[in-house]
Design a protein around this motif. Sequence first.
Motif, PDB file in Angstrom:
ATOM      1  N   LEU A 143       0.829  -1.205   0.000  1.00 26.53           N
ATOM      2  CA  LEU A 143       0.000   0.000   0.000  1.00 26.53           C
ATOM      3  C   LEU A 143       0.866   1.259   0.000  1.00 26.53           C
ATOM      4  O   LEU A 143       0.630   2.186  -0.791  1.00 26.53           O
ATOM      5  CB  LEU A 143      -0.914  -0.004   1.222  1.00 26.53           C
ATOM      6  N   GLU A 198      -4.955  -1.940   5.507  1.00 25.67           N
ATOM      7  CA  GLU A 198      -3.683  -2.222   4.848  1.00 25.67           C
ATOM      8  C   GLU A 198      -3.791  -3.106   3.614  1.00 25.67           C
ATOM      9  O   GLU A 198      -2.864  -3.173   2.809  1.00 25.67           O
ATOM     10  CB  GLU A 198      -2.673  -2.842   5.827  1.00 25.67           C
ATOM     11  N   VAL A 200      -5.279  -1.268  -2.288  1.00 26.69           N
ATOM     12  CA  VAL A 200      -4.264  -0.714  -3.179  1.00 26.69           C
ATOM     13  C   VAL A 200      -4.930   0.348  -4.055  1.00 26.69           C
ATOM     14  O   VAL A 200      -5.934   0.062  -4.716  1.00 26.69           O
ATOM     15  CB  VAL A 200      -3.639  -1.793  -4.084  1.00 26.69           C
TER      16      VAL A 200
END
Length: 266
Positions: free
Chosen positions: A27, A97, A100
Motif C-alpha cells: 500500500l 492495509e 491498493v
Amino acid sequence: MMNTPYHFTSVTLLITHYNRCKSLERLLKAFKKLDCNFGDIVISDDGSEKSQLQYIEKLQQEYTFRLITSPINKGLGNNINKGQDSVQTEYTLYIQEDFVPKATFPEHFADALQIMEQDKKWDMITLYSYSPYPYMTPYKLGFSEKVFHLSPWYTNNLKFYLYGDHPHLRKSTFLKDFGRYPEGLNGDQTEMQMSFAFIKNKGKCLLYDDHYGLLTQENSVEEPSTANFRKSWNNGNSVPFTIAKLIYSKYKFLKYNFQLLTKTVK
C-alpha cells in the motif's frame, strides 16, 4: 510517463494494521508510485506479532510515517480510536492495509477533498464499496449523496450502512462529532454501531459512483482477508441459497430497525 505529484497537506493517511506487513508495504509503495503525498501518515497497529513490527520499523527507513502500537490485540474499535486520536490535520483518509490505490485514485481523491473543503456539510466521502448504496442522489464530479430513509417502505437493509469501514475521507473531528468507536465488539458489530451513531447524528456522506474504480482489495494465502465470508455469502446463486439470503436480509432489516430506534445517541 511521469506522474503528476499530488500534495494533500491537509490530510493524514490513517492505516489500520494487524499482522499483514507485506500488504502494508504494498500500500505504501503504491501511494509512492502514484506520487500521492500526505501531510502525515499514521500506522495504527493492533498488537501484531513482534516479527511484523520489526518489519514495519524497517519500512520507516524508506517511508515516513508514525507507528502507533498496542501491547495486545484490542480489536477494530480501539485500533481506529487510537489512530484517529493521533491525527493532527483537518482531514483523515482512513484505509485498511489490504487495499491498493489505482492510477485513477489521486485525481478523484483531489476532487473529494475539494468538495469537503468547499462545502463543510459533508462529514465523509466513501471511496470504495462492495456494492452501491441503495438510495443515492447524484451530486457532482462523479459523486452521489447516500440518503438514509427511515421509512419502512425503503426495505433494502444495506441502507443502514450509511457509514462503512471501507476506505473513506472524513473530517478529523469525526470522533467528536459522532462518538468513539465501540470497543470490545467484533468488526461487523463495531461498524454497525458506528453507522447507527452516524445516522442518529444526521451525518452527511457521499459515495464515488464507480465504487470499484479507485481502489482494489488484494489478499493472499499468507495474508488473507478477514471479510471473505461476507463475499462468499453474497455470491451464492442457487435457488435455496437465494431464498435463504432473502429471508436473512429481511431479518437483518427488522433487526437493524429495532437497534437503530433503541440506540442511545452519544
